[in-house]
Design a protein around this motif. Structure first.
Motif, PDB file in Angstrom:
ATOM      1  N   ILE A 288      50.812  60.365  63.103  1.00 51.05           N
ATOM      2  CA  ILE A 288      51.857  59.492  63.622  1.00 51.05           C
ATOM      3  C   ILE A 288      53.168  60.266  63.556  1.00 51.05           C
ATOM      4  CG2 ILE A 288      53.056  57.303  63.345  1.00 51.05           C
ATOM      5  CD1 ILE A 288      50.174  56.982  64.165  1.00 51.05           C
ATOM      6  N   GLN A 289      53.783  60.501  64.722  1.00 49.08           N
ATOM      7  CA  GLN A 289      54.966  61.364  64.737  1.00 49.08           C
ATOM      8  C   GLN A 289      56.234  60.636  64.336  1.00 49.08           C
ATOM      9  OE1 GLN A 289      53.226  62.523  67.912  1.00 49.08           O
ATOM     10  NE2 GLN A 289      52.855  64.597  67.190  1.00 49.08           N
ATOM     11  N   ILE A 290      56.435  59.469  64.905  1.00 51.34           N
ATOM     12  CA  ILE A 290      57.713  58.815  64.673  1.00 51.34           C
ATOM     13  C   ILE A 290      57.547  57.310  64.824  1.00 51.34           C
ATOM     14  CG2 ILE A 290      58.442  59.048  67.109  1.00 51.34           C
ATOM     15  CD1 ILE A 290      61.305  59.581  65.944  1.00 51.34           C
ATOM     16  N   CYS A 291      58.295  56.578  64.022  1.00 48.65           N
ATOM     17  CA  CYS A 291      58.265  55.127  64.107  1.00 48.65           C
ATOM     18  C   CYS A 291      59.669  54.602  64.326  1.00 48.65           C
ATOM     19  CB  CYS A 291      57.722  54.513  62.819  1.00 48.65           C
ATOM     20  SG  CYS A 291      56.009  54.924  62.490  1.00 48.65           S
ATOM     21  N   GLY A 292      59.757  53.524  65.067  1.00 46.84           N
ATOM     22  CA  GLY A 292      60.990  52.759  65.125  1.00 46.84           C
ATOM     23  C   GLY A 292      60.889  51.646  64.098  1.00 46.84           C
ATOM     24  N   VAL A 293      61.678  50.589  64.271  1.00 50.20           N
ATOM     25  CA  VAL A 293      61.620  49.485  63.325  1.00 50.20           C
ATOM     26  C   VAL A 293      60.249  48.826  63.387  1.00 50.20           C
ATOM     27  CG1 VAL A 293      62.606  47.242  62.730  1.00 50.20           C
ATOM     28  CG2 VAL A 293      64.106  49.123  63.419  1.00 50.20           C
ATOM     29  N   THR A 294      59.688  48.699  64.575  1.00 52.08           N
ATOM     30  CA  THR A 294      58.408  48.008  64.732  1.00 52.08           C
ATOM     31  C   THR A 294      57.271  48.924  65.172  1.00 52.08           C
ATOM     32  OG1 THR A 294      59.704  46.115  65.493  1.00 52.08           O
ATOM     33  CG2 THR A 294      57.316  45.976  65.748  1.00 52.08           C
ATOM     34  N   LEU A 295      57.530  49.780  66.163  1.00 49.21           N
ATOM     35  CA  LEU A 295      56.447  50.555  66.774  1.00 49.21           C
ATOM     36  C   LEU A 295      56.419  52.004  66.303  1.00 49.21           C
ATOM     37  CD1 LEU A 295      56.109  49.760  70.580  1.00 49.21           C
ATOM     38  CD2 LEU A 295      54.826  48.827  68.663  1.00 49.21           C
ATOM     39  N   CYS A 296      55.226  52.586  66.389  1.00 47.85           N
ATOM     40  CA  CYS A 296      55.050  54.007  66.074  1.00 47.85           C
ATOM     41  C   CYS A 296      54.378  54.710  67.251  1.00 47.85           C
ATOM     42  CB  CYS A 296      54.151  54.181  64.851  1.00 47.85           C
ATOM     43  SG  CYS A 296      54.815  53.443  63.350  1.00 47.85           S
ATOM     44  N   PHE A 297      54.679  55.998  67.390  1.00 48.74           N
ATOM     45  CA  PHE A 297      54.011  56.848  68.371  1.00 48.74           C
ATOM     46  C   PHE A 297      53.289  57.976  67.639  1.00 48.74           C
ATOM     47  CE2 PHE A 297      57.439  55.846  71.685  1.00 48.74           C
ATOM     48  CZ  PHE A 297      56.626  54.906  72.313  1.00 48.74           C
ATOM     49  N   GLY A 298      52.136  58.351  68.174  1.00 48.41           N
ATOM     50  CA  GLY A 298      51.432  59.464  67.551  1.00 48.41           C
ATOM     51  C   GLY A 298      50.189  59.811  68.334  1.00 48.41           C
ATOM     52  N   GLN A 299      49.277  60.507  67.673  1.00 51.61           N
ATOM     53  CA  GLN A 299      48.002  60.843  68.292  1.00 51.61           C
ATOM     54  C   GLN A 299      46.871  60.333  67.415  1.00 51.61           C
ATOM     55  OE1 GLN A 299      50.079  64.004  68.384  1.00 51.61           O
ATOM     56  NE2 GLN A 299      50.746  63.235  70.369  1.00 51.61           N
ATOM     57  N   ASN A 300      45.840  59.821  68.036  1.00 53.93           N
ATOM     58  CA  ASN A 300      44.676  59.414  67.259  1.00 53.93           C
ATOM     59  C   ASN A 300      43.804  60.631  66.977  1.00 53.93           C
ATOM     60  OD1 ASN A 300      43.175  59.916  69.550  1.00 53.93           O
ATOM     61  ND2 ASN A 300      43.003  57.777  70.156  1.00 53.93           N
ATOM     62  N   ALA A 301      42.691  60.389  66.312  1.00 50.48           N
ATOM     63  CA  ALA A 301      41.851  61.504  65.872  1.00 50.48           C
ATOM     64  C   ALA A 301      41.340  62.330  67.046  1.00 50.48           C
ATOM     65  CB  ALA A 301      40.684  60.972  65.039  1.00 50.48           C
ATOM     66  N   GLU A 302      41.271  61.724  68.230  1.00 47.70           N
ATOM     67  CA  GLU A 302      40.809  62.468  69.417  1.00 47.70           C
ATOM     68  C   GLU A 302      41.952  63.174  70.130  1.00 47.70           C
ATOM     69  OE1 GLU A 302      39.530  58.955  69.263  1.00 47.70           O
ATOM     70  OE2 GLU A 302      38.182  60.018  67.917  1.00 47.70           O
TER      71      GLU A 302
END
Lengths: 397, 166
Positions: A288-302
């Protein structure tokens, strides 16, 4: 040679086989970028300010002429169904690409729903020249302040933010002291509120500023949240703000967006008014690269881009890569490139409804521009021809 | 030949080697690509000032190492996109020690990783590393020692298999 050194050499040797390859024509592309950049030469300190001015956004120029950046992205999203103006007509606004004096200008914030805070940029070194209030309804503008010419590169205005009838910014100095400034949005003389040492770290200084009630709040690039009254006074640490970074007042968090790689940016956040703490959930194998107050962005295991709530719920794999790794805009939208094997255009995608709009930006070979963001996550802006477009994400709801 | 043509020739000849080096420093293809691009742009800017005896490749490599340990990531403005392998492609490294080592490297602070890359991939001695990174030789030694300690802890030697293998 010890065992660990042996293994290290072998690992580097093996990893060579997996290194990426340079694309053809890279040199030609770089020459183009080089020429563009040469027009706005600046020192490392000023370059650091590039990012700081927009609160840790990677992909923004202050030159105002190009807002060009591209993720080295290999997955593209689906082409949006329609231009963004058709999908969200209320959210798209326009201004001329150049401001008074024929200078390029950029959008830094909204003063209110119909007034944009614009910053003109000098043609020579790309220094912020003056602030304007631009009326998005009737196209009129009013000067707020002309920045005094700095003595050296470190004295440029950085971190411009607006709130409560004030515009705030900071300037650096050769001896690494940040000066905190304000001016009423109605115009007037800049007023020095206080100073803070930025000797720690590499001199990058302040990573984010905001107006919170009757105080200016900011965090240091190296960590630590502070505030000073808008009437001037002592710069004081915010309680519980040691080592933390401003995310979106009253939320502060750690780790911050800069410096050594250190896991999920804003993984743990604290509401300094209520004391509520939220920590991002990471499943095994995920990044998970970065989160805001509610949401996060990242990559899953694939390795697919994913977006989901920081509590771990509502996880969704995205077809394309997220192009701007800012805290998710309005905790709901993301920007991604679309295309077939190369970036053809840029879309704005709504995580909740699946709606998407085409920003109308066109790729040039493997190059494409991405819109600028600003620290509150409310605005996207980009130039096309002689027009500056802005998307007010708050109007997309 | 003009500067652009000579620069293009240099990129064509040495670009892939620089990208491999960037990959060792950064540990992933995306950041490696960014590093190479930034370093090449700086090199292009410095090209007219590079004296004959100065080697553009060593200029680029020094720039990359320093960029990597500075906060270069925040400063990038324009990036070129190109096709890159899968994000998690270090997973394709063979299993066992080397894969664990690659993963452990990702956990090191940037300066420590840079010291190891310069020492064990670039085969520089500590004085050369000190010059590249602009730090003292003592710092090179202490950073390397700290990094090796961490790697040792993360990739414990397995006496049985090790003994057989080597």
């Amino acid at each position: 040679m010890t065992e660990v050194e042996d293994t290290l050499r072998a690992t580097f040797g093996r990893a060579e086989d997996h290194a990426p390859r340079l694309p053809a024509l890279l040199a030609e592309r770089l020459v183009v970028v080089h020429r563009r950049r040469r027009r706005r030469v600046r020192t490392a300190m000023a370059a650091a300010a590039v990012a700081l001015a927009v609160g840790g956004t990677f992909a923004v120029t202050r030159g105002g002429d190009t807002i060009t950046a591209v993720p080295a992205s290999e997955r593209y999203s689906a082409k949006p169904d329609a231009p963004v103006r058709q999908v969200w007509p209320r959210a798209v606004k326009e201004a001329p690409a150049k401001g008074p004096g024929g200078l390029d200008w950029r959008l830094d914030a909204l003063i209110d729903d119909r007034t944009a805070l614009m910053v003109t940029v000098t043609a020579d070194v790309g220094r912020d020249a003056a602030l304007y209030a631009y009326d998005l309804e009737d196209g009129t503008q009013r000067e707020i302040v002309t920045f005094p010419e700095p003595e050296d590169e470190s004295g440029h205005a950085n971190g411009i933010a607006v709130g409560g009838g004030h515009v705030v910014w900071w300037t650096g100095s050769k001896d690494r002291v940040a000066s905190l400034w304000t001016v009423p949005v109605d115009g007037g003389k800049p007023r020095l509120l206080g100073t803070r040492s930025i000797k720690e770290g590499d001199g990058s200084g302040i990573d984010r500023m905001a107006v919170a009630g009757d105080r200016l709040v900011f965090s240091l690039y190296t960590g630590g949240v502070f505030s000073v009254p808008l009437t001037g006074g002592t710069v004081e640490p915010v309680e519980g703000g040691a080592g933390m970074h401003l995310l979106s007042w009253p939320w502060i968090g750690t780790p911050g967006p800069g410096g050594e790689p250190h896991g999920t940016v804003y993984a743990r956040i604290v509401n300094v008014e209520t004391g509520e703490t939220r920590t991002a959930v990471t499943e095994p194998g995920e990044q998970i690269q970065i989160c805001g107050v509610t949401l996060c962005f990242g990559q899953n295991a694939e390795g697919r881009s994913l977006v989901r709530h920081r509590d771990g719920s509502a996880s969704k794999a995205l077809p394309g890569d997220v192009a701007l790794m800012d805290p998710p805009t309005q905790d709901r939208f993301f920007v991604s490139t679309y295309g077939d094997g190369r970036p053809e255009g840029v879309g704005l995608y709504d995580v909740e409804t699946g709606a998407s709009g085409d920003l109308g930006i066109r790729g040039d070979g493997q190059l494409i521009s991405l819109p600028s963001t600003e620290p509150t996550g409310r605005l996207l802006s980009y130039k096309r021809g002689d027009r500056l477009y802005l998307i007010d994400l708050a109007k997309l709801r | 030949m003009d500067a652009d043509a000579r620069f293009a020739e240099f990129v064509a000849e040495r670009g892939d080697a620089l990208l491999r080096y960037g990959y060792m420093l950064a540990g992933n293809p995306h950041d490696a690509a960014d590093l190479v691009q930034e370093a090449l742009l700086k090199l292009r800017g410095a090209w007219p000032r590079l004296r004959r005896k100065e080697n553009p490749e060593s200029y680029a490599r020094t720039t990359m190492a320093r960029l990597h340990i500075a906060t270069w990531r925040l400063r990038r403005r324009e990036l070129l996109a190109w096709e890159l392998p899968e994000l998690e492609h270090h997973d394709r490294l063979p299993g066992g020690d080397e894969r664990r080592m690659w993963q452990a490297l990702a956990g090191l602070p940037r300066k420590q990783r840079a010291v190891l890359v310069l020492r064990y991939y670039e085969q520089l001695d500590d004085a050369e590393i000190a010059a590249v990174l602009g730090i003292s030789r003592g710092t090179v030694r202490s950073q390397a020692a700290r990094a090796l300690d961490k790697l040792r802890a993360a990739v414990p030697a397995e006496p049985m298999t090790r003994g057989n293998a080597r």
